[in-house]
Design a protein around this motif. Structure first.
Motif, PDB file in Angstrom:
ATOM      1  N   ILE A 167      -0.252  -8.836   2.092  1.00 37.41           N
ATOM      2  CA  ILE A 167      -1.055  -8.641   2.396  1.00 37.41           C
ATOM      3  C   ILE A 167      -1.034  -7.441   3.613  1.00 37.41           C
ATOM      4  CG2 ILE A 167      -3.034  -9.031   4.123  1.00 37.41           C
ATOM      5  CD1 ILE A 167      -3.302 -12.062   2.445  1.00 37.41           C
ATOM      6  N   LEU A 168      -0.419  -7.743   4.705  1.00 39.58           N
ATOM      7  CA  LEU A 168       0.440  -6.672   5.173  1.00 39.58           C
ATOM      8  C   LEU A 168       0.515  -5.485   4.632  1.00 39.58           C
ATOM      9  CD1 LEU A 168       2.065  -8.911   7.763  1.00 39.58           C
ATOM     10  CD2 LEU A 168       0.089  -7.765   8.340  1.00 39.58           C
ATOM     11  N   ILE A 169       1.867  -5.625   3.672  1.00 47.38           N
ATOM     12  CA  ILE A 169       1.980  -4.265   3.038  1.00 47.38           C
ATOM     13  C   ILE A 169       0.859  -3.807   2.062  1.00 47.38           C
ATOM     14  CG2 ILE A 169       3.411  -5.037   1.271  1.00 47.38           C
ATOM     15  CD1 ILE A 169       5.312  -3.476   1.170  1.00 47.38           C
ATOM     16  N   ILE A 178       0.893 -11.225  -5.143  1.00 44.49           N
ATOM     17  CA  ILE A 178       0.978  -9.782  -4.945  1.00 44.49           C
ATOM     18  C   ILE A 178      -0.166  -9.483  -5.763  1.00 44.49           C
ATOM     19  CG2 ILE A 178       1.938  -7.837  -6.012  1.00 44.49           C
ATOM     20  CD1 ILE A 178       4.763  -9.809  -6.567  1.00 44.49           C
ATOM     21  N   LEU A 179      -0.703 -10.255  -7.313  1.00 42.48           N
ATOM     22  CA  LEU A 179      -1.991  -8.917  -8.025  1.00 42.48           C
ATOM     23  C   LEU A 179      -3.808  -9.855  -6.836  1.00 42.48           C
ATOM     24  CD1 LEU A 179      -3.265  -7.478 -10.639  1.00 42.48           C
ATOM     25  CD2 LEU A 179      -3.630 -10.789 -11.016  1.00 42.48           C
ATOM     26  N   ILE A 180      -3.071 -10.420  -5.848  1.00 43.61           N
ATOM     27  CA  ILE A 180      -4.577 -11.174  -5.273  1.00 43.61           C
ATOM     28  C   ILE A 180      -4.067 -10.484  -4.484  1.00 43.61           C
ATOM     29  CG2 ILE A 180      -5.624 -13.424  -3.399  1.00 43.61           C
ATOM     30  CD1 ILE A 180      -3.827 -14.917  -6.718  1.00 43.61           C
ATOM     31  N   MET A 236       3.778  -4.046  -7.747  1.00 44.06           N
ATOM     32  CA  MET A 236       4.123  -5.130  -7.855  1.00 44.06           C
ATOM     33  C   MET A 236       5.769  -5.488  -8.763  1.00 44.06           C
ATOM     34  SD  MET A 236       0.866  -6.035 -10.310  1.00 44.06           S
ATOM     35  CE  MET A 236       1.321  -7.753 -10.899  1.00 44.06           C
ATOM     36  N   ARG A 237       5.852  -3.809  -9.329  1.00 43.88           N
ATOM     37  CA  ARG A 237       7.509  -4.291  -9.362  1.00 43.88           C
ATOM     38  C   ARG A 237       8.047  -4.555  -8.431  1.00 43.88           C
ATOM     39  NH1 ARG A 237      10.603  -2.640 -14.099  1.00 43.88           N
ATOM     40  NH2 ARG A 237       8.788  -2.877 -15.820  1.00 43.88           N
ATOM     41  N   MET A 238       9.058  -3.431  -7.461  1.00 49.39           N
ATOM     42  CA  MET A 238       9.165  -3.178  -6.421  1.00 49.39           C
ATOM     43  C   MET A 238       9.149  -4.364  -5.914  1.00 49.39           C
ATOM     44  SD  MET A 238       9.082   0.644  -4.777  1.00 49.39           S
ATOM     45  CE  MET A 238       8.981   1.856  -5.617  1.00 49.39           C
ATOM     46  N   LEU A 239       7.483  -5.264  -5.977  1.00 42.50           N
ATOM     47  CA  LEU A 239       7.877  -6.477  -4.386  1.00 42.50           C
ATOM     48  C   LEU A 239       8.098  -7.223  -4.957  1.00 42.50           C
ATOM     49  CD1 LEU A 239       4.107  -5.750  -3.438  1.00 42.50           C
ATOM     50  CD2 LEU A 239       6.090  -5.768  -2.068  1.00 42.50           C
ATOM     51  N   SER A 240       7.821  -8.088  -7.255  1.00 41.98           N
ATOM     52  CA  SER A 240       8.637  -8.964  -7.039  1.00 41.98           C
ATOM     53  C   SER A 240      10.382  -8.650  -7.129  1.00 41.98           C
ATOM     54  CB  SER A 240       8.581  -8.218  -9.009  1.00 41.98           C
ATOM     55  OG  SER A 240       8.567  -7.515  -9.931  1.00 41.98           O
TER      56      SER A 240
END
Length: 882
Positions: A118-120, A31-33, A14-18
């Motif tokens: 979703i893909l990642i 991200i959480l969902i 979540m940190r990286m994606l944010s």
């Protein structure tokens, strides 16, 4: 350990994606969902796969559930170790698609985030979700009764998640960085996978002869089973919603630091794990539907009880924050106090949520991997829906308190429906619980849970209140002076109409535009009251883009008119509802000036705006002679963090200078050597804009230049660390909260100002186009003498504020008197001298020295004639005499 690695991955990913998608509520929810949705989907898919394999009746060691379990763990580990590489690809793809598309903009690119997330995440999270039903199959085929094992498995997995939350939140990321933490979790999964394979080879077992359970036909599932699936989904719906609401309400008490969120998560996980283990132990002696019903009703009643007393908790913790001596400077004791408070509030609720899992397991007639997968999936999907609806709709529509009551009612109804499934239950207990519930509802409806005193102990009117997914935004108005301030989450003042606030907001708007040789395009990161950007309207600018993450802040602009010159009506100013980093990453514009507002360093996620990567992206979006201004709150950052921040900024910008006002610092970064056109400053001061500058006492070039504190050479001398703050080593986000309670005693303010006062740089080498026949470097030069006076004024003001922070009123009075003698029109000197004499008057009044107090108040009037505050206190004295 599998649960620990999963939770570590969740935090790290979540940190990286944010860092790619931003920290807007929508981005974080997506991200959480995506993460939790993958867990639920994986539990369904792998539960069906393992059940289908075992029911084929093929005698093969490869169908040992442990074999599949090991491969799931190895897959998670391999994918986890590859995740940083995938993030880099994702970032490049994301930026590329945005840059070439004419359809995407900052308001409609959410669908792109959904697809990419979703893909990642779908592959690794589905593998994680499959571990519980697959390992359950092993125990189901190995033991006489597997229902107890699955509850303990769920408890152990949750305890592992608790360990992961602790390690990631308090140790691994801070000490070793994000990449190491990610790889550490990946290695855990690889170790588990290889260990299980080794165990299988040493202990070969074939289970085909024990198969007795077939895949249930969906048509044969009873209505009773459907009810329990629905109830468990509702339980998940409530559980994650409670976590969201409690997190929002608790940040009003304990601040939104990364450690606070970790503590909240840890307590929720510990309660769920303990509840699951406890429920599994006593389930044989209790009716599961009765135990489940009581648990749900208790959640509702306890939540109502906590809402009745939470103001007392808030006030207690407020004073613990203020009384620094209580903790003896111990970071451990400070966190222990937070933990105890949070434990009392959250553990009983999460404990009851933990009881639901073993209860549901015992109420499902068909118990196998497929049904376990469904139970887990229903609970997870319920949590996903709950977090989405609560974060985006319920809080905005109902507000925090009424959202609590909404979920309390759901819990009570779940409990009643569940208990009613048992026909032998004595309903007089249920009626008693219902009456108690009604009484609590009546009490709560009359109760204030707004923690008003957290921002001020005096009288104040809340003229604007907004609760949304990004936080609580409010505007306070003081009845006597009619001054207004913008406040977020009851802690942070974002600006206001107080004369000191106004002066600093004007300076923050004027200074970057005045010092640039020819500004045309400006980007502002953070809106505040809009006053800083409104003053830029007076210059010949082509456009001003302002990025703000909170709708509540944007809506509050109308309460700071006309001070912000009706900023929303200006066609040159465009306000973007977006994440600052994400906007900078995706924008195609080149700006002459980029301004980073006063971001609060100790708040979770804010450290990213002080990161090397963010400054680097800002540098890319500057024109060839562009300037990056990063304002820094003087009293909210420790000297250690300030040193790291300066080092980080100067590593990006080859030419860095530091400017200082009475309330904040600013780092100015440029690609080319800084040059300040003196004649441009003079022309601005002689223009119509100069009339506005006179109101805030920066109406001369010399006064403007007096804010200069350190140049390139001095900056290099004060840097005492090689540490930088970057995305994968977020030093400031983890270090700043450790000293936050020290900030409340103004320790930071004193130490930072003392450090900078000890080294005044020379601004004259940066000045060009000064119309004088004498050399600028000669001591007798007129400009040098004028600058000496200006620097003295600044030094006296800063020294006076240090004395005020140390409660040395007499010393502060002497320093401000020096300022007043040099510049009788100085706003700060006049207002602070007024406040000092008011404070003296208050102390004398409390000692019943009425005449002496009256003289002190009149002395305050000499410095600020017409002060409404002073006349209010003088009138109070006259009423006292009568």
């Amino acid at each position: 350990m599998s649960g620990a690695s999963a939770l570590i991955f969740e935090i790290v990913w979540m940190r990286m994606l944010s860092l790619v998608f931003g920290v807007t509520t929508y981005a974080m929810s997506i991200i959480l969902i995506s993460f939790m949705g993958g867990l639920g989907l994986g539990s369904l898919i792998w539960g069906r796969i393992i059940e289908a394999q075992r029911n084929n009746g093929i005698k093969s060691q490869s169908l040992n559930p442990l074999n599949l379990y090991s491969r799931l763990q190895l897959g998670i580990g391999v994918f986890g170790l590859s995740f940083p590489f995938l993030i880099n690809l994702t970032k490049k793809f994301y930026v590329y698609i945005f840059s070439v598309s004419s359809i995407l903009n900052y308001n409609n690119f959410i669908f792109l985030q959904v697809i990419v997330c979703i893909l990642i995440l779908i592959i690794p999270t589905s593998l994680m979700g499959g571990t519980l039903p697959v390992i359950y199959k092993y125990f189901e085929l190995s033991e006489d009764d597997a229902r107890y094992n699955v509850s303990f498995l769920y408890a152990y997995e949750t305890f592992g998640a608790l360990l992961g939350a602790f390690l990631a939140g308090f140790f691994l990321i801070e000490k070793f960085g994000v990449l190491f933490t990610n790889n550490f979790a990946g290695c855990i999964n690889l170790l588990i996978g290889f260990s299980v394979l080794f165990f299988i080879r040493k202990n070969p077992v074939i289970f085909s002869d024990k198969i007795s359970i077939k895949i249930p036909n969906p048509e044969t599932i009873t209505n009773s089973s459907k009810i329990w699936f629905l109830i468990f989904a509702l339980s998940g719906f409530c559980a994650l919603s409670y976590e969201i609401i409690w997190t929002k309400i608790l940040v009003l008490i304990i601040n939104s630091t990364t450690y606070s969120f970790s503590l909240i998560l840890m307590i929720f996980l510990s309660g769920i794990a303990s509840g699951s283990a406890f429920g599994n132990k006593i389930i044989a002696h209790k009716k599961p539907e009765i135990l489940l019903g009581y648990s749900e009703i208790f959640i509702g009643i306890y939540t109502l009880f906590i809402l009745l007393i939470i103001n007392y908790f808030a006030e207690m913790f407020f004073y613990l924050n203020i009384d620094k001596t209580f903790f003896g400077n111990s970071w451990f004791l400070f966190n222990l106090a937070q933990f105890i408070l949070l434990f009392i509030l959250l553990f009983p609720i999460s404990f009851c949520f933990g009881i639901t899992f073993p209860s549901i397991i015992n109420l499902i007639p068909q118990k196998n991997s497929l049904s376990i997968g469904k139970i887990y999936a229903f609970n997870t999907f319920g949590g996903v829906i709950g977090s989405f609806i609560t974060g985006f709709f319920l809080i905005q529509i109902l507000g925090i308190k009424n959202t609590f009551l909404f979920f309390v009612i759901i819990n009570i109804l779940i409990g009643i429906i569940t208990i009613c499934q048992n026909k032998q239950f004595n309903y007089k207990y249920l009626i008693s619980a219902g009456l108690l519930f009604i009484i609590f509802i009546i009490l709560i409806s009359q109760k204030d849970v707004t923690f008003k005193y957290l921002i001020t102990r005096g009288d104040v009117n809340i003229i604007y209140h907004n609760e949304d997914a990004s936080g609580i935004i409010e505007v306070y108005e003081y009845p006597q002076s009619k001054e207004r301030i913008l406040v977020t989450d009851r802690h942070q003042r974002e600006g206001g109409t107080n004369p000191i606030y106004l002066k600093n907001q004007y300076i923050q708007g004027y200074l970057p535009i005045i010092l640039h040789p020819d500004p045309k395009k400006v980007l502002g990161l953070g809106l505040g009251t809009g006053i800083s950007f409104s003053v830029m309207q007076k210059f010949d600018l082509e456009k001003i883009d302002v990025v703000e993450i909170s709708n509540g802040v944007i809506s509050a602009l109308k309460y700071f008119e006309p001070e912000n010159n009706f900023i929303k009506n200006n066609v040159k100013i465009k306000i973007h509802k977006a994440d600052a980093r994400n906007f900078v990453l995706l924008t195609k514009e080149k700006y002459d000036v980029i301004i980073g507002e006063l971001f609060v360093p100790y708040q979770a996620g804010v450290g990213n705006l002080y990161a090397y990567e963010h400054f680097s992206e800002c540098k890319k979006k500057l024109s060839s002679n562009g300037m990056m201004w990063q304002w820094i709150p003087t009293a909210q950052i420790s000297p250690i963090d300030l040193n790291v921040l300066i080092n980080t900024f100067s590593k990006v910008f080859p030419h860095t200078s530091l400017w200082i006002t009475s309330q904040s610092f600013a780092l100015l970064g440029t690609k080319i050597p800084l040059q300040i056109d003196f004649q441009r400053l003079a022309q601005i001061c002689d223009s119509d804009i100069g009339n506005e500058l006179k109101k805030i006492e920066i109406a001369t070039p010399q006064r403007i230049l007096s804010y200069f504190q350190l140049g390139d050479n001095e900056i290099k001398k004060i840097i005492t660390t090689s540490q930088i703050n970057n995305d994968y080593n977020p030093f400031i986000e983890f270090n700043a909260p450790k000293y936050f309670y020290a900030y409340l005693t103004s320790k930071f303010f004193i130490e930072n100002n003392e450090m900078l006062l000890s080294c005044q740089g020379n601004v004259i080498p940066y000045i060009t186009n000064y119309n004088s026949s004498s050399s600028l470097n000669q001591p007798e030069n007129g400009l040098s003498n004028e600058m000496d006076i200006e620097f003295k004024i600044k030094k006296y003001i800063l020294q006076a504020q240090i004395y005020l922070s140390e409660k040395k009123i007499v010393n502060a009075l002497e320093e401000y008197a020096k300022v007043y003698n040099l510049d009788p029109k100085n706003i700060e000197a006049k207002l602070f001298l007024e406040d000092i004499y008011i404070e003296i008057g208050h102390k004398l009044y409390k000692k019943n020295k009425i005449e002496e107090a009256k003289k002190a108040y009149k002395k305050a009037l000499e410095y600020n004639p017409g002060s409404k505050k002073v006349y209010y206190y003088l009138e109070g004295i006259e009423r006292y005499k009568k």
